[in-house]
Motif scaffolding. Structure first.
Motif, mmCIF file in Angstrom:
data_model
loop_
_atom_site.group_PDB
_atom_site.id
_atom_site.type_symbol
_atom_site.label_atom_id
_atom_site.label_comp_id
_atom_site.label_asym_id
_atom_site.label_seq_id
_atom_site.Cartn_x
_atom_site.Cartn_y
_atom_site.Cartn_z
ATOM 1 N N ILE A 141 0.839 -1.202 0.000
ATOM 2 C CA ILE A 141 0.000 0.000 0.000
ATOM 3 C C ILE A 141 0.874 1.252 0.000
ATOM 4 O O ILE A 141 0.624 2.211 -0.738
ATOM 5 C CB ILE A 141 -0.941 -0.004 1.226
ATOM 6 N N LYS A 142 1.927 1.243 0.817
ATOM 7 C CA LYS A 142 2.850 2.386 0.867
ATOM 8 C C LYS A 142 3.529 2.590 -0.486
ATOM 9 O O LYS A 142 3.659 3.725 -0.961
ATOM 10 C CB LYS A 142 3.904 2.157 1.954
ATOM 11 N N LYS A 162 2.454 1.683 -3.432
ATOM 12 C CA LYS A 162 1.465 2.161 -4.402
ATOM 13 C C LYS A 162 1.272 3.669 -4.287
ATOM 14 O O LYS A 162 1.243 4.386 -5.298
ATOM 15 C CB LYS A 162 0.137 1.436 -4.167
ATOM 16 N N HIS A 163 1.162 4.182 -3.064
ATOM 17 C CA HIS A 163 0.960 5.618 -2.872
ATOM 18 C C HIS A 163 2.229 6.406 -3.175
ATOM 19 O O HIS A 163 2.161 7.556 -3.633
ATOM 20 C CB HIS A 163 0.478 5.896 -1.446
ATOM 21 N N THR A 178 2.232 6.879 -6.818
ATOM 22 C CA THR A 178 1.256 7.915 -7.172
ATOM 23 C C THR A 178 1.837 9.302 -6.931
ATOM 24 O O THR A 178 1.687 10.208 -7.764
ATOM 25 C CB THR A 178 -0.032 7.742 -6.332
ATOM 26 N N LEU A 179 2.515 9.467 -5.799
ATOM 27 C CA LEU A 179 3.137 10.755 -5.475
ATOM 28 C C LEU A 179 4.202 11.118 -6.499
ATOM 29 O O LEU A 179 4.289 12.265 -6.955
ATOM 30 C CB LEU A 179 3.747 10.697 -4.075
ATOM 31 N N ILE A 218 -1.241 12.861 -0.108
ATOM 32 C CA ILE A 218 -0.987 11.451 -0.427
ATOM 33 C C ILE A 218 -0.760 10.657 0.852
ATOM 34 O O ILE A 218 -1.221 9.512 0.986
ATOM 35 C CB ILE A 218 0.210 11.314 -1.373
ATOM 36 N N HIS A 219 -0.052 11.252 1.805
ATOM 37 C CA HIS A 219 0.206 10.571 3.077
ATOM 38 C C HIS A 219 -1.094 10.301 3.809
ATOM 39 O O HIS A 219 -1.284 9.236 4.413
ATOM 40 C CB HIS A 219 1.131 11.428 3.948
ATOM 41 N N HIS A 273 -4.070 9.884 2.395
ATOM 42 C CA HIS A 273 -4.745 8.799 1.685
ATOM 43 C C HIS A 273 -4.119 7.454 2.027
ATOM 44 O O HIS A 273 -4.832 6.455 2.208
ATOM 45 C CB HIS A 273 -4.666 9.032 0.174
ATOM 46 N N CYS A 274 -2.796 7.430 2.124
ATOM 47 C CA CYS A 274 -2.075 6.188 2.431
ATOM 48 C C CYS A 274 -2.424 5.703 3.838
ATOM 49 O O CYS A 274 -2.697 4.513 4.050
ATOM 50 C CB CYS A 274 -0.569 6.422 2.296
ATOM 51 N N ALA A 331 -5.882 4.259 3.835
ATOM 52 C CA ALA A 331 -5.927 2.952 3.156
ATOM 53 C C ALA A 331 -5.370 1.854 4.056
ATOM 54 O O ALA A 331 -5.912 0.743 4.110
ATOM 55 C CB ALA A 331 -5.146 3.023 1.849
#
Length: 280
Positions: free
Chosen positions: A207-208, A210-211, A214-215, A235-236, A238-239, A242
């Motif tokens: 998950i980390k 993936k984000h 994205t960043l 982004i943090h 959202h992470c 999640a």
């Protein structure tokens, strides 16, 4: 379906079993089957030889067509000596063979789930009694191996503990722990929970990652320090959400809440004889 792994990777293939009369001409039967097989391939613009199906480049044939190793029509009476089935890989992994563990993970991911090995109660649907339904001849006592030990723990925990995302060979560790269950009760359950922790850690890292990707895509060199900080914070956030959602979902799956007991419905019909109760 068999899925041994060798130097060329996973070798997923299906065996078809036929029953036939002793007088059958098997050579003639193979000719007939091959004729129909080639005709079926031709409909999709494909062909085959003695080794298997000639698969065209991606996008050049029907996407519903099954992979070459599963579609090979010819029977093989010899296999490469380095092929190992998944149980052999697990056994080797438990003995410290890291490559075997990595191969097992690759195979499990390629097959996309252990449920592919479930034949879906095929025998029951065909009316064929399974071994547990077989009746013993009269006079034969049912014997139970006194060394048999039944180890029970929640199935959801087992599924998480043996997830392909787990960097460790979860099933191999669980089976090894089961050997010590008689001497140290609870050993298997503790190992299952440890493997669940390993799976959760691996999923959180994914998950980390993936984000983070994205960043990296969204951030631009032209951004000011303030804009970069704002985007990173977003982004943090959202992470973090999640990860929290994944942990909560996984925990509820591993430890489902007990279902509430049904409440008894009281009867008020005779509370006021001859009148209906109206609570509107």
């Amino acid at each position: 379906m068999e899925s041994p792994v060798g130097s060329n990777g996973i070798h997923v293939h299906i065996h078809d079993f036929f029953t036939y009369a002793p007088s059958s001409d098997l050579d003639e039967f193979q000719k007939i089957v091959l004729k129909h097989w080639k005709a079926a391939l031709k409909k999709f613009g494909l062909s085959c030889n003695s080794h298997g199906v000639d698969i065209k480049p991606e996008g050049k044939f029907d996407i519903g067509y099954i992979a070459k190793e599963m579609a090979a029509y010819d029977t093989k009476d010899k296999s490469k000596s380095d092929l190992k089935n998944l149980f052999q890989l697990l056994d080797a992994s438990a003995k410290g063979d890291k490559q075997a563990g990595d191969d097992w993970l690759r195979a499990a991911k390629a097959i996309q789930g252990r449920d592919r090995w479930n034949v879906g109660q095929l025998a029951k649907k065909l009316g064929i009694p399974c071994p547990s339904d077989w009746k013993k001849p009269e006079g034969v006592e049912k014997t139970v191996d006194p060394r048999r030990l039944i180890i029970e723990y929640p199935q959801p925990q087992h599924m998480i503990a043996t997830s392909p995302s787990n960097p460790r060979a979860g099933l191999a560790f669980i089976l090894r722990a089961a050997r010590n269950e008689a001497a140290r009760p609870g050993t298997t359950q503790r190992m299952v929970l440890r493997m669940c922790d390993e799976t959760i850690k691996a999923e959180v890292e994914l998950i980390k990652f993936k984000h983070a990707k994205t960043l990296a895509k969204l951030i631009k060199s032209s951004f000011t320090a303030e804009e970069k900080e704002k985007l990173c914070a977003k982004i943090h956030s959202h992470c973090t959400f999640a990860i929290a959602e994944y942990r909560a979902t996984t925990y509820s799956y591993m430890h489902p809440a007990p279902k509430p007991a049904p409440q008894a419905q009281e009867d008020y019909s005779d509370l006021i004889p001859g009148q209906e109760l109206d609570f509107s």
